[in-house]
Write an enzyme that holds these catalytic residues in place. Structure first.
Site, short mmCIF file in Angstrom:
data_model
loop_
_atom_site.label_atom_id
_atom_site.label_comp_id
_atom_site.label_asym_id
_atom_site.label_seq_id
_atom_site.Cartn_x
_atom_site.Cartn_y
_atom_site.Cartn_z
N LYS A 162 -19.40 57.52 22.51
CA LYS A 162 -19.70 56.12 23.12
C LYS A 162 -18.21 55.41 22.95
O LYS A 162 -17.53 55.80 22.11
CB LYS A 162 -20.65 55.39 22.35
CG LYS A 162 -22.09 55.56 22.32
CD LYS A 162 -22.67 55.39 23.87
CE LYS A 162 -24.09 55.71 24.04
NZ LYS A 162 -24.86 54.51 23.17
N GLN A 181 -29.82 61.99 11.58
CA GLN A 181 -29.66 62.33 12.88
C GLN A 181 -28.32 62.85 13.25
O GLN A 181 -27.54 63.37 12.38
CB GLN A 181 -29.52 60.85 13.73
CG GLN A 181 -28.55 60.00 13.30
CD GLN A 181 -28.75 58.54 13.66
OE1 GLN A 181 -30.07 58.06 13.67
NE2 GLN A 181 -27.77 57.90 13.82
N ASP A 189 -25.70 59.91 22.41
CA ASP A 189 -24.84 60.44 21.41
C ASP A 189 -25.39 60.92 20.14
O ASP A 189 -24.93 61.41 19.02
CB ASP A 189 -23.36 59.67 21.06
CG ASP A 189 -23.94 58.37 20.37
OD1 ASP A 189 -24.98 57.77 20.76
OD2 ASP A 189 -23.20 57.59 19.97
N ASP A 230 -30.60 54.83 6.89
CA ASP A 230 -30.37 54.47 8.30
C ASP A 230 -32.01 54.56 8.84
O ASP A 230 -32.24 55.98 8.76
CB ASP A 230 -29.55 55.13 9.19
CG ASP A 230 -29.49 54.49 10.56
OD1 ASP A 230 -29.05 53.24 10.44
OD2 ASP A 230 -29.83 54.96 11.36
N ASN A 231 -32.79 53.59 9.20
CA ASN A 231 -33.84 53.67 10.06
C ASN A 231 -35.07 54.57 9.29
O ASN A 231 -35.55 55.57 10.00
CB ASN A 231 -33.66 54.39 11.36
CG ASN A 231 -33.03 53.28 12.35
OD1 ASN A 231 -33.32 52.31 12.30
ND2 ASN A 231 -32.20 53.60 13.26
N GLU A 262 -32.88 50.75 5.31
CA GLU A 262 -32.60 50.06 6.50
C GLU A 262 -33.82 49.98 7.48
O GLU A 262 -33.77 50.64 8.53
CB GLU A 262 -31.25 50.04 7.17
CG GLU A 262 -30.77 49.32 8.27
CD GLU A 262 -31.08 49.82 9.51
OE1 GLU A 262 -30.69 49.34 10.72
OE2 GLU A 262 -31.57 51.20 9.87
N LYS A 268 -18.23 49.43 15.36
CA LYS A 268 -18.96 50.58 15.58
C LYS A 268 -18.20 51.58 16.49
O LYS A 268 -18.56 52.77 16.39
CB LYS A 268 -20.55 50.29 16.12
CG LYS A 268 -21.26 49.74 15.04
CD LYS A 268 -22.89 49.43 15.36
CE LYS A 268 -23.43 50.90 15.70
NZ LYS A 268 -24.85 50.60 16.27
N TYR A 269 -17.59 50.78 17.47
CA TYR A 269 -16.92 51.73 18.46
C TYR A 269 -15.51 51.79 18.55
O TYR A 269 -15.03 52.61 19.42
CB TYR A 269 -17.51 51.54 19.93
CG TYR A 269 -19.32 51.19 19.46
CD1 TYR A 269 -19.97 52.54 19.65
CD2 TYR A 269 -19.75 50.06 19.88
CE1 TYR A 269 -21.41 52.29 19.64
CE2 TYR A 269 -21.31 50.02 19.67
CZ TYR A 269 -21.80 51.13 19.75
OH TYR A 269 -23.38 51.14 19.66
#
Length: 703
Positions: A298, A358, A393, A429-430, A458, A572-573
């Site tokens: 990204k 992930q 991604d 995360d998640n 989270e 983040k990017y």
């Protein structure tokens, strides 16, 4: 006829396969009856089966706290109490006694007497003193001596012949004498022997006087006959480190702190430690520190196509340089990371790592374990989606793979790898998008070996799913605080978290912002006062809090687009160059609040809170002012917090203070810990006014 205790499943040690979760036996107590061991169970539900021993008469029911029939443990930290209530009764009119039993797992049981309340309800409490697993249960038995004593007293008062009753009493005392003799307690042996002689040889009045004496009663209590005692199933308490109860988190992206716009390193981040400590934070949370994939990387503002040199999202984990057990080469080496962890500890700060299960399409797992992912008909791997968003991604794991056992083992090994590097706190995360059974097994087996670990979920998802993750082992959880911005919403939410069964297992961690969430309702294009009031609320409502900085203290308030919660030019990017001392920052306010939190025990627990609300008959009528008392368990440290929820306008009202109840007298002084100003107040109702241009909150010390 009541049922036997239900089976439960315990997490076993890490040497076990995740498919081999071993069920434990029913909760039983071994008692000696006629010289041989006898298994006795407490039955609290109807059944057609015959009990192992029908002579166990007391019924034990409705134990609290008990989560889902004892399937999950409640949670505490060292030096906290477990307060138990339970229904205990028996047939007929015999007297019943009961003990609360507790122990650190695998040690000897300790006990405290339960005290009767109203309507066959009993209560008791015990203190947990160290981390790990505690067990607790209740045992109850018919107290034949107390039953005899009550009947004897009535008959003696009525002038009924009591010679035979005295003989019955002697038999009971003789039984206690044998137990006393076995225990080797000479003083009690002598007293019981003298009592038996008096009852046998003295006049009826003298014998009755001894039989009814409180000294004999107390001595008999020390030697109860528990041959036919009932015992409740064994329940568990997970005792976590102190930071499970009280912590202050600071999140930042280490890659943004390089010199002259270069990619930051762990060595660069060491320079931030003194200031983060000064601000009062004791946990630094780092987003993923692993290599970032190239495929579908990204670009700025989540652009689906990246330009050369753009760093990509840290959550797109994995490249030719490695995966979850590797470090992004531009951040530094494993040794430099370990040094960073050690230096942070010198500043009384723990490092928390983000664990995101992930993968980038370039992650080694994709080639090495293709069955761990979902493959589409066109031969591509299913990427993550949140329509209309596509996270090309990022590839999620397939938890329905036939190779699930190997997947579970490998994912757990990631935690073990970083624990060996000195990390004991993880932000996950998640977690709600992964199999719940995996978390039960993974966290349970890790904490069995490393009870010092802390896991933050989270999971911005449905309440029942959030609560189930907490029951299954997560120490903290993100919450709905981010979207509770008015008086009613905050009051109702905190009431749910602090007064229902939820308080036994769900520890809220309040975050006013995250890299993904710039609250549309409250923080979009908001003034500085909005950030001040939200931090004041988080820091005084919850004992565990966190912010994503320095975006928060710099009051960054511009969204990517209207109606969305993403930041414009999200970190983040891209790499950022932050100016921590920019005009309008609220670092000193945050530092002051964090200092107040450390100095006041009432702000170090979440559950001791009392809202001054209309339905309690007293309040600030103004809906833009939220008022509540925070206190420690002994109510030695009592604070009155008043927060202006309106960041644009002054708000005022009359606030109720239960001054008589708190022992303050009719005239008393209160000190605002934020400004150090002292006010003279009188009676129950006092006037407050908060101008957001100067002060959005009071933290008033009452006691």
């Amino acid at each position: 006829m009541p049922t036997k205790g239900t089976k439960k499943t315990d997490v076993k040690s890490s040497s076990k396969s995740p498919s081999k979760l071993t069920p434990t036996k029913k909760s039983t107590v071994t008692q000696k009856v006629s010289g041989s061991p006898k298994r006795i169970e407490s039955f609290s539900n109807f059944s057609l089966s015959k009990p192992d021993d029908g002579r166990a008469r007391p019924i034990i029911e409705r134990m609290t706290p008990e989560l889902d029939g004892g399937l999950f443990p409640i949670k505490r930290v060292p030096n906290e109490k477990v307060k138990v209530e339970v229904d205990i009764f028996s047939d007929g009119h015999d007297k019943v006694l009961a003990n609360l039993l507790f122990r650190h797992k695998q040690r000897e049981w300790e006990s405290v007497p339960l005290e009767p309340m109203l309507n066959d309800r009993w209560c008791g409490e015990f203190l947990v003193s160290e981390i790990g697993t505690y067990e607790y249960t209740v045992e109850a038995w018919v107290d034949h001596f107390a039953t005899w004593r009550a009947g004897f007293e009535k008959k003696y008062a009525a002038g009924v012949d009591i010679e035979l009753e005295l003989q019955v009493g002697k038999q009971l005392i003789e039984t206690a004498f044998e137990a006393c003799k076995k225990a080797g307690r000479k003083e009690d042996m002598n007293f019981l022997q003298e009592s038996l002689l008096t009852i046998s040889d003295q006049t009826v009045s003298k014998a009755a006087s001894v039989a009814l004496s409180e000294e004999l009663n107390q001595t008999m209590l020390r030697y109860p006959d528990k041959n036919y005692a009932s015992r409740y199933k064994t329940l568990r308490v997970t005792v976590d480190p102190m930071k499970a109860s009280f912590s202050t988190w600071y999140e930042f992206f280490p890659r943004s702190y390089g010199e002259n716009g270069k990619h930051g390193t762990f060595k660069d981040c060491e320079k931030l430690l003194p200031e983060i400590e000064r601000m009062g934070f004791d946990v630094i949370y780092l987003p993923p520190i692993h290599p970032i994939g190239i495929t579908k990387r990204k670009g700025k503002n989540n652009n689906v196509v990246s330009k050369p040199g753009e760093p990509g999202s840290p959550w797109a984990i994995g490249s030719k340089e490695g995966g979850h057990k590797s470090i992004h080469p531009e951040l530094g080496t494993v040794k430099e990371f370990e040094t960073f962890v050690q230096k942070a500890r010198l500043h009384k700060i723990d490092i928390a790592l983000d664990i995101a299960f992930q993968c980038s399409p370039d992650h080694p797992y994709v080639k090495e374990h293709p069955s761990w992912f979902k493959w589409r008909p066109d031969g591509t791997v299913q990427h993550a989606e949140n329509p209309p968003k596509k996270y090309e991604d990022v590839l999620p794991f397939n938890f329905e793979t036939e190779d699930w056992e190997a997947l579970w083992e490998e994912l757990r090994s990631i935690f073990y790898y970083w624990i060996e590097r000195g990390v004991t706190i993880f932000r996950v995360d998640n977690p709600h998008t992964k199999t719940l059974g995996f978390w039960d097994w993974c966290i349970g087996s890790i904490k069995e070996k490393h009870p010092e670990t802390i896991f933050l979920a989270e999971a911005f998802t449905r309440p029942k799913l959030m609560y189930r993750l907490a029951k299954g082992g997560f120490t903290h959880s993100y919450t709905y605080f981010t979207w509770r911005n008015n008086k009613q919403g905050l009051t109702e939410y905190l009431t749910e978290l602090t007064t229902t069964e939820v308080k036994e297992y769900f520890r809220p961690n309040f975050w006013p912002n995250t890299p993904d969430i710039l609250s549309e309702e409250y923080l979009h294009n908001a003034p500085r006062a909005a950030f001040v009031s939200r931090y004041a609320l988080a820091a005084t409502l919850s004992s565990n809090i966190g912010i994503y900085g320095p975006a928060y203290e710099l009051c960054i308030n511009t969204p990517l687009i209207k109606g969305k919660e993403e930041y414009l030019d999200s970190e983040k990017y891209e790499l950022k160059q932050w100016e921590w001392n920019a005009e309008g920052n609220i670092r000193e306010f945050i530092s002051k609040v964090n200092k107040i939190r450390k100095e006041n025990p009432s702000l170090q627990k979440t559950n001791f809170i009392r809202f001054l609300s209309v339905n309690q008959g007293y309040s600030i009528e103004n809906q833009e002012l939220l008022a509540y008392l925070k206190y420690d368990e002994e109510q030695k440290n009592v604070l009155l917090c008043v927060v202006n929820l309106d960041p644009h306008h002054s708000q005022s009202g009359w606030v109720f203070v239960p001054n008589t109840e708190l022992g303050l007298g009719s005239s008393y002084t209160v000190k605002d810990l934020l400004t150090d100003r002292v006010y003279q107040w009188n009676g129950e109702w006092n006037y407050v006014e908060l101008n957001p241009q100067h002060a959005s909150a009071h933290i008033l010390k009452l006691k």
